[in-house]
Design a protein around this motif. Structure first.
Motif, PDB file in Angstrom:
ATOM      1  N   PHE A  22       0.685  -1.154  -0.105  1.00  0.00           N
ATOM      2  CA  PHE A  22      -0.136   0.111   0.014  1.00  0.00           C
ATOM      3  C   PHE A  22       0.913   1.178  -0.041  1.00  0.00           C
ATOM      4  O   PHE A  22       1.812   1.200   0.580  1.00  0.00           O
ATOM      5  CB  PHE A  22      -0.951   0.007   1.235  1.00  0.00           C
ATOM      6  CG  PHE A  22      -2.167   0.820   1.046  1.00  0.00           C
ATOM      7  CD1 PHE A  22      -2.117   2.201   1.231  1.00  0.00           C
ATOM      8  CD2 PHE A  22      -3.284   0.245   1.036  1.00  0.00           C
ATOM      9  CE1 PHE A  22      -3.329   2.542   0.892  1.00  0.00           C
ATOM     10  CE2 PHE A  22      -4.547   0.827   0.658  1.00  0.00           C
ATOM     11  CZ  PHE A  22      -4.457   2.385   1.053  1.00  0.00           C
ATOM     12  N   ASN A  23       0.576   2.231  -0.714  1.00  0.00           N
ATOM     13  CA  ASN A  23       1.515   3.356  -1.130  1.00  0.00           C
ATOM     14  C   ASN A  23       2.817   2.867  -1.489  1.00  0.00           C
ATOM     15  O   ASN A  23       4.008   3.372  -1.130  1.00  0.00           O
ATOM     16  CB  ASN A  23       1.772   4.137   0.269  1.00  0.00           C
ATOM     17  CG  ASN A  23       0.514   4.866   0.809  1.00  0.00           C
ATOM     18  OD1 ASN A  23      -0.429   5.464  -0.097  1.00  0.00           O
ATOM     19  ND2 ASN A  23       0.035   4.800   1.925  1.00  0.00           N
ATOM     20  N   PRO A  52       0.014  -7.044   1.492  1.00  0.00           N
ATOM     21  CA  PRO A  52      -0.985  -5.989   0.819  1.00  0.00           C
ATOM     22  C   PRO A  52      -0.634  -4.572   1.642  1.00  0.00           C
ATOM     23  O   PRO A  52      -0.511  -3.417   0.929  1.00  0.00           O
ATOM     24  CB  PRO A  52      -2.103  -6.546   1.299  1.00  0.00           C
ATOM     25  CG  PRO A  52      -1.947  -7.897   1.487  1.00  0.00           C
ATOM     26  CD  PRO A  52      -0.680  -8.263   2.176  1.00  0.00           C
ATOM     27  N   GLY A  53      -0.580  -4.331   2.840  1.00  0.00           N
ATOM     28  CA  GLY A  53      -0.443  -2.928   3.623  1.00  0.00           C
ATOM     29  C   GLY A  53      -0.013  -3.260   4.980  1.00  0.00           C
ATOM     30  O   GLY A  53       0.408  -4.379   5.478  1.00  0.00           O
ATOM     31  N   SER A  54       0.109  -2.232   5.582  1.00  0.00           N
ATOM     32  CA  SER A  54       0.981  -2.311   6.873  1.00  0.00           C
ATOM     33  C   SER A  54       0.377  -3.070   7.829  1.00  0.00           C
ATOM     34  O   SER A  54       0.979  -3.675   8.951  1.00  0.00           O
ATOM     35  CB  SER A  54       1.318  -0.672   7.343  1.00  0.00           C
ATOM     36  OG  SER A  54       1.962   0.107   6.575  1.00  0.00           O
ATOM     37  N   PHE A  55      -0.984  -3.097   7.860  1.00  0.00           N
ATOM     38  CA  PHE A  55      -1.727  -3.815   8.770  1.00  0.00           C
ATOM     39  C   PHE A  55      -1.117  -5.282   8.813  1.00  0.00           C
ATOM     40  O   PHE A  55      -1.425  -5.824   9.850  1.00  0.00           O
ATOM     41  CB  PHE A  55      -3.092  -3.872   8.614  1.00  0.00           C
ATOM     42  CG  PHE A  55      -4.098  -4.249   9.451  1.00  0.00           C
ATOM     43  CD1 PHE A  55      -4.627  -5.628   9.648  1.00  0.00           C
ATOM     44  CD2 PHE A  55      -4.473  -3.387  10.694  1.00  0.00           C
ATOM     45  CE1 PHE A  55      -5.478  -6.135  10.721  1.00  0.00           C
ATOM     46  CE2 PHE A  55      -5.265  -3.900  11.665  1.00  0.00           C
ATOM     47  CZ  PHE A  55      -5.559  -5.201  11.923  1.00  0.00           C
ATOM     48  N   GLU A  56      -0.873  -5.676   7.527  1.00  0.00           N
ATOM     49  CA  GLU A  56      -0.437  -7.197   7.686  1.00  0.00           C
ATOM     50  C   GLU A  56       1.010  -7.421   8.089  1.00  0.00           C
ATOM     51  O   GLU A  56       1.605  -8.592   8.333  1.00  0.00           O
ATOM     52  CB  GLU A  56      -0.525  -7.707   6.192  1.00  0.00           C
ATOM     53  CG  GLU A  56      -1.970  -7.889   5.996  1.00  0.00           C
ATOM     54  CD  GLU A  56      -2.762  -7.039   5.625  1.00  0.00           C
ATOM     55  OE1 GLU A  56      -2.234  -5.819   4.991  1.00  0.00           O
ATOM     56  OE2 GLU A  56      -3.799  -6.862   5.981  1.00  0.00           O
ATOM     57  N   ALA A  78       4.053   2.645   4.817  1.00  0.00           N
ATOM     58  CA  ALA A  78       3.782   3.843   4.877  1.00  0.00           C
ATOM     59  C   ALA A  78       2.298   4.153   4.975  1.00  0.00           C
ATOM     60  O   ALA A  78       1.313   3.538   4.290  1.00  0.00           O
ATOM     61  CB  ALA A  78       4.165   4.573   3.298  1.00  0.00           C
ATOM     62  N   VAL A  79       1.803   4.964   6.108  1.00  0.00           N
ATOM     63  CA  VAL A  79       0.407   5.266   6.233  1.00  0.00           C
ATOM     64  C   VAL A  79       0.078   6.663   6.264  1.00  0.00           C
ATOM     65  O   VAL A  79       0.967   7.494   6.780  1.00  0.00           O
ATOM     66  CB  VAL A  79       0.239   4.723   7.835  1.00  0.00           C
ATOM     67  CG1 VAL A  79      -1.378   5.042   8.104  1.00  0.00           C
ATOM     68  CG2 VAL A  79       0.407   3.034   8.143  1.00  0.00           C
ATOM     69  N   VAL A  80      -0.775   6.894   5.219  1.00  0.00           N
ATOM     70  CA  VAL A  80      -0.780   8.431   4.946  1.00  0.00           C
ATOM     71  C   VAL A  80      -2.235   8.789   5.305  1.00  0.00           C
ATOM     72  O   VAL A  80      -3.191   8.182   5.127  1.00  0.00           O
ATOM     73  CB  VAL A  80      -0.598   8.627   3.346  1.00  0.00           C
ATOM     74  CG1 VAL A  80      -0.951   9.893   2.799  1.00  0.00           C
ATOM     75  CG2 VAL A  80       0.747   8.029   2.774  1.00  0.00           C
ATOM     76  N   GLU A  83      -6.117  10.155   2.767  1.00  0.00           N
ATOM     77  CA  GLU A  83      -7.352   9.365   2.417  1.00  0.00           C
ATOM     78  C   GLU A  83      -7.502   8.374   3.413  1.00  0.00           C
ATOM     79  O   GLU A  83      -8.217   7.499   3.171  1.00  0.00           O
ATOM     80  CB  GLU A  83      -7.085   8.835   1.193  1.00  0.00           C
ATOM     81  CG  GLU A  83      -6.231   7.544   0.890  1.00  0.00           C
ATOM     82  CD  GLU A  83      -5.051   7.833   1.024  1.00  0.00           C
ATOM     83  OE1 GLU A  83      -4.369   9.147   1.030  1.00  0.00           O
ATOM     84  OE2 GLU A  83      -3.980   7.025   1.070  1.00  0.00           O
ATOM     85  N   THR A  84      -6.824   8.216   4.623  1.00  0.00           N
ATOM     86  CA  THR A  84      -7.228   7.122   5.515  1.00  0.00           C
ATOM     87  C   THR A  84      -7.947   7.615   6.773  1.00  0.00           C
ATOM     88  O   THR A  84      -7.679   8.333   7.366  1.00  0.00           O
ATOM     89  CB  THR A  84      -5.625   6.446   6.047  1.00  0.00           C
ATOM     90  OG1 THR A  84      -4.630   6.588   5.031  1.00  0.00           O
ATOM     91  CG2 THR A  84      -5.788   5.300   6.828  1.00  0.00           C
ATOM     92  N   HIS A  86      -9.057   5.650   8.729  1.00  0.00           N
ATOM     93  CA  HIS A  86      -8.712   4.768   9.674  1.00  0.00           C
ATOM     94  C   HIS A  86      -7.231   4.988   9.966  1.00  0.00           C
ATOM     95  O   HIS A  86      -6.683   3.955  10.276  1.00  0.00           O
ATOM     96  CB  HIS A  86      -9.181   3.252   9.946  1.00  0.00           C
ATOM     97  CG  HIS A  86      -8.741   2.707   8.418  1.00  0.00           C
ATOM     98  ND1 HIS A  86      -9.288   2.873   7.247  1.00  0.00           N
ATOM     99  CD2 HIS A  86      -8.373   1.451   8.453  1.00  0.00           C
ATOM    100  CE1 HIS A  86      -8.877   2.199   6.360  1.00  0.00           C
ATOM    101  NE2 HIS A  86      -8.120   1.254   6.975  1.00  0.00           N
ATOM    102  N   VAL A  90      -4.669   1.954  11.919  1.00  0.00           N
ATOM    103  CA  VAL A  90      -3.702   1.190  11.012  1.00  0.00           C
ATOM    104  C   VAL A  90      -2.365   1.494  11.820  1.00  0.00           C
ATOM    105  O   VAL A  90      -1.598   0.603  12.223  1.00  0.00           O
ATOM    106  CB  VAL A  90      -3.702   1.362   9.622  1.00  0.00           C
ATOM    107  CG1 VAL A  90      -2.559   0.677   9.025  1.00  0.00           C
ATOM    108  CG2 VAL A  90      -5.056   1.209   9.004  1.00  0.00           C
TER     109      VAL A  90
END
Ligand SMILES: O=c1[nH]c(NC[C@H](O)[C@H](O)[C@H](O)CO)c([N+](=O)[O-])c(=O)[nH]1
Length: 151
Positions: A22-23, A52-56, A78-80, A83-84, A86, A90
């Motif tokens: 993600f990102n 897939p994303g940071s959560f994983e 990278a958590v942006v 548009e997030t 949540h 995360v």
């Protein structure tokens, strides 16, 4: 007084990188920075696992740390906030998850997940002004060597 601090020589080290897709514009650059760092410090073996994303990240970091095959695990994401909706969920979950894996397994898991307000802030940390991937990789080298010294 005895002082212990980890060096940056990668000789004999095996390091795993788990990176969130993600990102990817940001995490891909951070991954390149980390690989550049490990290459230039002669790390023996580097494995890259994409999620897939940071959560994983925490689940896979746990699997890698428990394997006993690595001196350190580097988590990149990278958590942006942009548009997030949540964003906090995360970001907080990943930070907590990564810290827990480190403590549960005794293997250093470096928290290389940038949390930024927008893509531009992300780009500045993923190669424009600095490459956080390279910097977090240095932390992984130091911790891997420190843990070997403290054994
Ligand atoms: O790594 C990220 N994952 C994000 N979400 C995906 C999440 O990490 C999981 O992959 C997804 O929820 C499936 O479990 C993000 N946003 O939601 O914006 C983000 O900014 N960064």
């Amino acid at each position: 007084v005895r002082t212990f601090e980890g060096g940056f020589d990668g000789k004999g080290l095996r390091i795993a990188i788990v990176v969130g897709r993600f990102n990817d514009l940001l995490t891909g650059e951070m991954l390149e920075g980390a690989l550049d760092c490990f290459r230039r410090h002669n790390v023996d073996a580097v494995d890259v696992v994409k999620v897939p994303g940071s959560f994983e990240i925490p689940l896979v970091a746990k699997k890698l740390a428990e394997s006993g095959k690595y001196n350190a695990v580097l988590a990149l994401g990278a958590v942006v906030r942009g548009e997030t909706k949540h964003f906090d969920l995360v970001a907080n979950e990943v930070a907590k998850g990564v810290a827990n894996v480190s403590l549960q397994t005794g293997v250093p898991v470096i928290f290389g997940v940038i949390t930024v307000e927008d893509e531009l802030q992300g780009l500045n940390r993923a190669g424009v002004k600095s490459n956080k991937g390279f910097e977090y990789a240095m932390a992984a080298l130091e911790m891997a060597n420190l843990m070997r010294e403290l054994k």
